[in-house]
Scaffold this active site. Structure first.
Site, PDB file in Angstrom:
ATOM      1  N   ASP A 148      19.311 115.243  34.747  1.00  0.00           N
ATOM      2  CA  ASP A 148      19.959 115.017  36.034  1.00  0.00           C
ATOM      3  C   ASP A 148      19.046 114.139  36.881  1.00  0.00           C
ATOM      4  O   ASP A 148      17.855 114.435  37.024  1.00  0.00           O
ATOM      5  CB  ASP A 148      20.227 116.348  36.736  1.00  0.00           C
ATOM      6  CG  ASP A 148      21.196 116.201  37.888  1.00  0.00           C
ATOM      7  OD1 ASP A 148      22.413 116.356  37.652  1.00  0.00           O
ATOM      8  OD2 ASP A 148      20.752 115.915  39.008  1.00  0.00           O
ATOM      9  N   ILE A 149      19.604 113.053  37.423  1.00  0.00           N
ATOM     10  CA  ILE A 149      18.806 112.185  38.298  1.00  0.00           C
ATOM     11  C   ILE A 149      18.552 112.929  39.602  1.00  0.00           C
ATOM     12  O   ILE A 149      19.494 113.397  40.258  1.00  0.00           O
ATOM     13  CB  ILE A 149      19.527 110.860  38.565  1.00  0.00           C
ATOM     14  CG1 ILE A 149      19.770 110.118  37.244  1.00  0.00           C
ATOM     15  CG2 ILE A 149      18.706 109.986  39.519  1.00  0.00           C
ATOM     16  CD1 ILE A 149      20.547 108.822  37.394  1.00  0.00           C
ATOM     17  N   GLU A 172      25.837 111.990  37.839  1.00  0.00           N
ATOM     18  CA  GLU A 172      24.466 111.571  37.533  1.00  0.00           C
ATOM     19  C   GLU A 172      23.825 112.476  36.476  1.00  0.00           C
ATOM     20  O   GLU A 172      22.604 112.466  36.297  1.00  0.00           O
ATOM     21  CB  GLU A 172      23.609 111.575  38.800  1.00  0.00           C
ATOM     22  CG  GLU A 172      23.335 112.936  39.408  1.00  0.00           C
ATOM     23  CD  GLU A 172      24.422 113.412  40.365  1.00  0.00           C
ATOM     24  OE1 GLU A 172      24.131 114.321  41.162  1.00  0.00           O
ATOM     25  OE2 GLU A 172      25.543 112.871  40.330  1.00  0.00           O
TER      26      GLU A 172
END
Length: 291
Positions: free
Chosen positions: A169-170, A212
């Site tokens: 996950d960004i 994301e």
């Protein structure tokens, strides 16, 4: 274009192989139906030229099994036979054959049918790529990933091999969009995928899982080796500059890891998701292995 050739006649195999090579295609040659299936499942193919009457498995039996297996169901299947009655043609097409050539083979007809088959395969592949790929990043989409992961899990269980999964996950991606706009966020996602693909191994499978969040399937990899791979990816992301509209910025990622065991893919995804949130709670930009 890979062409699987299966015929119990050495003369026919040599003639078909020569024709395939002359067209610039790659021949994969089997001398009976059982070997044809083994090569198809192991190496894959685009077009198959199968003799109807073969030892061990007939061409029709090979076609049935190829059509039933998700890895080979989209191949273009040409059945070759000395039968010349209409009922045999109908039986072949109803049984899953995509085309039908009668013996004795006419080389010009064979070339024409191979070219037609190649056009169909190329069109089919383009449609499949569109259906399986995230249009923004070029990574495969969630549906395709889950299908391939389940196939990989079946293979891993059959051969007693390890299989692991990463969820990435960004970090603080909303602030990326808020600061640089959605265009900047899109560039960040594209660069993120590019960095991941460079850092992963050729057989690793990267997917845009949603927003994301991304997933990676790691074949023949136990969770402890997966930690090393995940940290390599995390470091590469952290140190990569993202350029957008004359501005340079960076992002980081949190990663959760789980092995995939006998309890199945969904359970492994749940463990990896819990590990991902543990990484976020611990400060982000880190790797956590599911406990």
């Amino acid at each position: 274009m890979r062409v699987l050739i299966a015929d119990d006649s050495m003369v026919m195999r040599m003639m078909l192989s020569h024709c395939v090579e002359e067209m610039g295609f790659i021949p994969i040659v089997a001398q009976d139906g059982a070997e044809a299936l083994e090569l198809a499942f192991r190496d894959g193919f685009d077009i198959a030229i199968l003799d109807w009457e073969m030892p061990k498995l007939t061409g029709m039996e090979v076609i049935r099994q190829l059509k039933e297996h998700p890895r080979t169901s989209y191949g273009h299947l040409i059945l070759v036979t000395g039968r010349d009655d209409q009922s045999s043609l109908i039986q072949a097409l109803n049984g899953g054959a995509d085309d039908f050539i009668r013996k004795p083979l006419v080389p010009a007809e064979l070339v024409a049918r191979l070219r037609a088959g190649a056009r169909i395969v190329e069109m089919r592949n383009r449609i499949i790529r569109l259906a399986e790929t995230d249009p923004l990043t070029g990574a495969i989409n969630r549906r395709c990933f889950l299908e391939r992961a389940r196939i990989a899990l079946n293979d891993a269980e059959r051969h007693q091999r390890s299989l692991s999964i990463l969820l990435l996950d960004i970090d603080h991606f909303k602030s990326v969009n808020d600061t640089w706009g959605h265009a900047g966020g899109d560039v960040a996602l594209q660069r993120f995928v590019s960095v991941c693909e460079t850092s992963l191994r050729p057989n690793d499978l990267l997917c845009r899982f949603g927003g994301e969040e991304f997933a990676v399937l790691l074949p023949e990899t136990n969770p402890y080796v997966a930690v090393t791979i995940a940290d390599r990816v995390r470091t590469a992301i952290e140190t990569t500059n993202i350029n957008h509209d004359g501005i340079t910025f960076r992002v980081t990622a949190s990663i959760g890891i789980s092995g995939i065991g006998t309890d199945g893919l969904d359970a492994a995804l749940s463990r990896a998701d819990a590990a991902l949130y543990a990484a976020k709670r611990a400060g982000r930009n880190r790797v956590e292995l599911a406990r």
